[in-house]
Design an enzyme around this catalytic site. Structure first.
Site, PDB file in Angstrom:
ATOM      1  N   ARG A   1      22.313 -23.399  -1.160  1.00 15.36           N
ATOM      2  CA  ARG A   1      21.513 -24.642  -1.104  1.00 15.36           C
ATOM      3  C   ARG A   1      22.290 -25.789  -0.451  1.00 15.36           C
ATOM      4  NH1 ARG A   1      18.808 -21.155  -2.165  1.00 15.36           N
ATOM      5  NH2 ARG A   1      17.405 -20.837  -3.920  1.00 15.36           N
TER       6      ARG A   1
ATOM      7  N   SER B   1      12.358 -25.548  -8.773  1.00 17.64           N
ATOM      8  CA  SER B   1      13.490 -25.575  -9.713  1.00 17.64           C
ATOM      9  C   SER B   1      14.255 -26.879  -9.543  1.00 17.64           C
ATOM     10  CB  SER B   1      14.431 -24.398  -9.443  1.00 17.64           C
ATOM     11  OG  SER B   1      13.808 -23.203  -9.847  1.00 17.64           O
TER      12      SER B   1
ATOM     13  N   GLU C   1      19.023 -29.791  -7.695  1.00 22.17           N
ATOM     14  CA  GLU C   1      18.705 -29.305  -6.359  1.00 22.17           C
ATOM     15  C   GLU C   1      17.890 -30.375  -5.629  1.00 22.17           C
ATOM     16  OE1 GLU C   1      17.590 -25.016  -6.807  1.00 22.17           O
ATOM     17  OE2 GLU C   1      16.409 -25.408  -5.006  1.00 22.17           O
TER      18      GLU C   1
HETATM   19  C1  LIG Z   1       6.466 -24.750  -6.364  1.00 25.45           C
HETATM   20  C2  LIG Z   1       7.771 -24.834  -5.632  1.00 25.45           C
HETATM   21  C3  LIG Z   1       8.523 -23.690  -5.423  1.00 25.45           C
HETATM   22  C4  LIG Z   1       9.750 -23.762  -4.754  1.00 25.45           C
HETATM   23  N1  LIG Z   1      10.474 -22.608  -4.561  1.00 25.45           N
HETATM   24  C5  LIG Z   1      11.640 -22.668  -3.883  1.00 25.45           C
HETATM   25  C6  LIG Z   1      12.401 -21.468  -3.648  1.00 25.45           C
HETATM   26  O1  LIG Z   1      12.028 -20.373  -4.040  1.00 25.45           O
HETATM   27  N2  LIG Z   1      13.570 -21.574  -2.967  1.00 25.45           N
HETATM   28  C7  LIG Z   1      14.026 -22.783  -2.481  1.00 25.45           C
HETATM   29  O2  LIG Z   1      15.090 -22.818  -1.838  1.00 25.45           O
HETATM   30  N3  LIG Z   1      13.333 -23.927  -2.693  1.00 25.45           N
HETATM   31  C8  LIG Z   1      12.156 -23.903  -3.373  1.00 25.45           C
HETATM   32  N4  LIG Z   1      11.441 -25.054  -3.595  1.00 25.45           N
HETATM   33  C9  LIG Z   1      12.005 -26.342  -3.163  1.00 25.45           C
HETATM   34  C10 LIG Z   1      11.528 -26.810  -1.759  1.00 25.45           C
HETATM   35  O3  LIG Z   1      10.311 -26.212  -1.409  1.00 25.45           O
HETATM   36  C11 LIG Z   1      12.552 -26.484  -0.700  1.00 25.45           C
HETATM   37  O4  LIG Z   1      13.779 -27.101  -1.020  1.00 25.45           O
HETATM   38  C12 LIG Z   1      12.103 -26.948   0.687  1.00 25.45           C
HETATM   39  O5  LIG Z   1      12.876 -26.274   1.665  1.00 25.45           O
HETATM   40  C13 LIG Z   1      12.205 -28.453   0.912  1.00 25.45           C
HETATM   41  O6  LIG Z   1      11.644 -28.757   2.188  1.00 25.45           O
HETATM   42  P1  LIG Z   1      10.816 -30.098   2.432  1.00 25.45           P
HETATM   43  O7  LIG Z   1      10.410 -30.104   3.863  1.00 25.45           O
HETATM   44  O8  LIG Z   1       9.708 -30.229   1.449  1.00 25.45           O
HETATM   45  O9  LIG Z   1      11.927 -31.189   2.174  1.00 25.45           O
HETATM   46  P2  LIG Z   1      11.727 -32.634   1.492  1.00 25.45           P
HETATM   47  O10 LIG Z   1      11.452 -32.474   0.041  1.00 25.45           O
HETATM   48  O11 LIG Z   1      10.789 -33.455   2.285  1.00 25.45           O
HETATM   49  O12 LIG Z   1      13.207 -33.213   1.684  1.00 25.45           O
HETATM   50  C14 LIG Z   1      14.282 -32.655   0.974  1.00 25.45           C
HETATM   51  C15 LIG Z   1      15.571 -33.182   1.605  1.00 25.45           C
HETATM   52  O13 LIG Z   1      15.683 -32.656   2.942  1.00 25.45           O
HETATM   53  C16 LIG Z   1      15.803 -33.718   3.876  1.00 25.45           C
HETATM   54  N5  LIG Z   1      15.102 -33.307   5.113  1.00 25.45           N
HETATM   55  C17 LIG Z   1      13.831 -32.871   5.237  1.00 25.45           C
HETATM   56  N6  LIG Z   1      13.562 -32.574   6.528  1.00 25.45           N
HETATM   57  C18 LIG Z   1      14.695 -32.831   7.225  1.00 25.45           C
HETATM   58  C19 LIG Z   1      15.056 -32.741   8.602  1.00 25.45           C
HETATM   59  N7  LIG Z   1      14.198 -32.333   9.541  1.00 25.45           N
HETATM   60  N8  LIG Z   1      16.315 -33.112   8.948  1.00 25.45           N
HETATM   61  C20 LIG Z   1      17.199 -33.539   8.024  1.00 25.45           C
HETATM   62  N9  LIG Z   1      16.923 -33.654   6.717  1.00 25.45           N
HETATM   63  C21 LIG Z   1      15.676 -33.300   6.321  1.00 25.45           C
HETATM   64  C22 LIG Z   1      15.177 -34.934   3.201  1.00 25.45           C
HETATM   65  O14 LIG Z   1      15.699 -36.140   3.740  1.00 25.45           O
HETATM   66  C23 LIG Z   1      15.566 -34.704   1.749  1.00 25.45           C
HETATM   67  O15 LIG Z   1      16.873 -35.197   1.517  1.00 25.45           O
HETATM   68  C24 LIG Z   1      10.222 -25.009  -4.268  1.00 25.45           C
HETATM   69  C25 LIG Z   1       9.445 -26.169  -4.471  1.00 25.45           C
HETATM   70  C26 LIG Z   1       8.234 -26.093  -5.142  1.00 25.45           C
HETATM   71  C27 LIG Z   1       7.417 -27.353  -5.329  1.00 25.45           C
END
Ligand SMILES: Cc1cc2nc3c(=O)[nH]c(=O)nc-3n(C[C@H](O)[C@H](O)[C@H](O)COP(=O)(O)OP(=O)(O)OC[C@H]3O[C@@H](n4cnc5c(N)ncnc54)[C@H](O)[C@@H]3O)c2cc1C
Length: 327
Positions: free
Chosen positions: A175, A226, A321
């Site tokens: 992560r 999580s 996380e």
């Molecule tokens: C129901 C559910 C299940 C999930 N299951 C998993 C799982 O199995 N495994 C897992 O790893 N995660 C899981 N997650 C967590 C989440 O989906 C992941 O961490 C996902 O990759 C976050 O991406 P996001 O685009 O939504 O990021 P955001 O929530 O929008 O941002 C998260 C961070 O990333 C940064 N960021 C976003 N885009 C960029 C970019 N282009 N450049 C630089 N920084 C950026 C943001 O500034 C922030 O600090 C889950 C979440 C939910 C709600």
């Protein structure tokens, strides 16, 4: 003096609808950036004006304060992707290269690769958010991780220059990545390498994975998935560890032993523990969910309470996380 806004930048936009927690106050400035140029322009404006900025992907791994964010939120919405043959590998396998922009929804990219009969990203079925967010956090599930398929990442650096680095320079670990370590690095796109697979089998696996998630995760409530990273067993005192045979059984034959934080939360009898509208899910205790119009304070108080309890009871430090925004 009134600040001159670049085109596309709006003011006072509520962030809750842009997050999977469905929590959070307004962004002072907000820009939905649909291309690399629009991302670069918005970020360059904020840097020049000394306005704090936050990069928003799918909002699935953040908790936004009820006060909102006193700066510019750049919502990454460049969504183009390209699937092209990569040529044979030394092992004789056919590889395919996929170049995808950071703002594409990960579920959409997963489906596109599976529909093309490509193996390597199917483990990500059901993970919400954008591709860029997944690269930044090295998202993973069921033994798969983004780092295993990335070849290179293109990003905007702290000086506004565009760089491309190879996988080995991304400092990927559990992560984590160089992009998480440097919040001024903004991922614009990345290239992944997949192998030819059995389309039908991939589709079946993906469907079953999504069903499994639905059966194990409290998807009916807002959450960020999580909340805590898994616990490295080496960080535990051996006497604390020995007290709980359940944990010993969990890591049998594991050379890099980690225990899901959900097991500790369950063992501490915190399932269902509630502060305001936020509660520890009884279905999956590492999900601290927006059960009933929770405020950001309800969720953060619950997170802190769980952390304290786990330290008291097991001597462990649970690390979030999720990212806090505007706190
Ligand atoms: C129901 C559910 C299940 C999930 N299951 C998993 C799982 O199995 N495994 C897992 O790893 N995660 C899981 N997650 C967590 C989440 O989906 C992941 O961490 C996902 O990759 C976050 O991406 P996001 O685009 O939504 O990021 P955001 O929530 O929008 O941002 C998260 C961070 O990333 C940064 N960021 C976003 N885009 C960029 C970019 N282009 N450049 C630089 N920084 C950026 C943001 O500034 C922030 O600090 C889950 C979440 C939910 C709600």
């Amino acid at each position: 003096m009134a600040i001159l806004l670049p085109s596309g930048v709006k003011q006072n936009i509520k962030l809750a609808p842009y997050t999977t927690y469905k929590i959070g106050g307004p962004a002072k400035y907000f820009c939905a950036a649909k291309s690399e140029d629009e991302i670069a322009e918005a970020v360059s404006w904020a840097r020049k004006e000394g306005v704090p900025y936050f990069i928003l992907g799918g909002g699935s791994n953040i908790l936004v304060s009820g006060r909102g964010f006193d700066g510019l939120v750049v919502k990454i919405q460049n969504t183009t992707y390209n699937i092209s043959p990569y040529g044979g590998s030394p092992a004789g396998r056919q590889h395919t290269k996929i170049e995808a922009e950071a703002g594409i929804d990960l579920p959409k990219l997963v489906k596109a690769t599976i529909d093309s009969g490509l193996a390597g990203l199917e483990w990500a079925s059901g993970i919400p958010g954008t591709f860029g967010g997944a690269v930044r956090g090295n998202a993973g599930a069921f033994g798969g991780e983004i780092k295993d398929i990335i070849t290179s990442v293109r990003f905007l650096d702290e000086n506004g220059g565009i760089k491309t680095i190879d996988n080995k320079d991304c400092n990927f670990s559990y992560r984590d990545s160089i992009f998480k370590q440097n919040p001024d690095y903004i991922i614009l796109s990345a290239t992944i390498k997949l192998e030819a697979g059995d389309g039908k089998a991939l589709q079946k696996f993906s469907k079953e994975t999504i069903e499994y998630r639905a059966s194990r995760h409290p998807l009916e409530y807002g959450s960020c998935g999580s909340v805590f990273k898994a616990i490295d067993v080496n960080s535990m005192h051996s006497e604390d560890f020995e007290k709980y045979p359940r944990f010993r059984d969990l890591i049998k034959n594991d050379p890099f032993p980690v225990i899901p934080t959900a097991c500790f939360i369950d063992e501490a009898s915190l399932k269902g523990y509630t502060i305001g509208g936020a509660t520890v899910s009884t279905k999956h205790p590492n999900f601290l969910v927006n059960y009933n119009n929770a405020s950001s304070q309800d969720v953060s108080a619950l997170i802190n309470f769980v952390k304290l309890r786990l330290t008291d009871k097991f001597g462990i430090i649970a690390e979030e996380e999720l990212q806090y925004v505007g706190f």
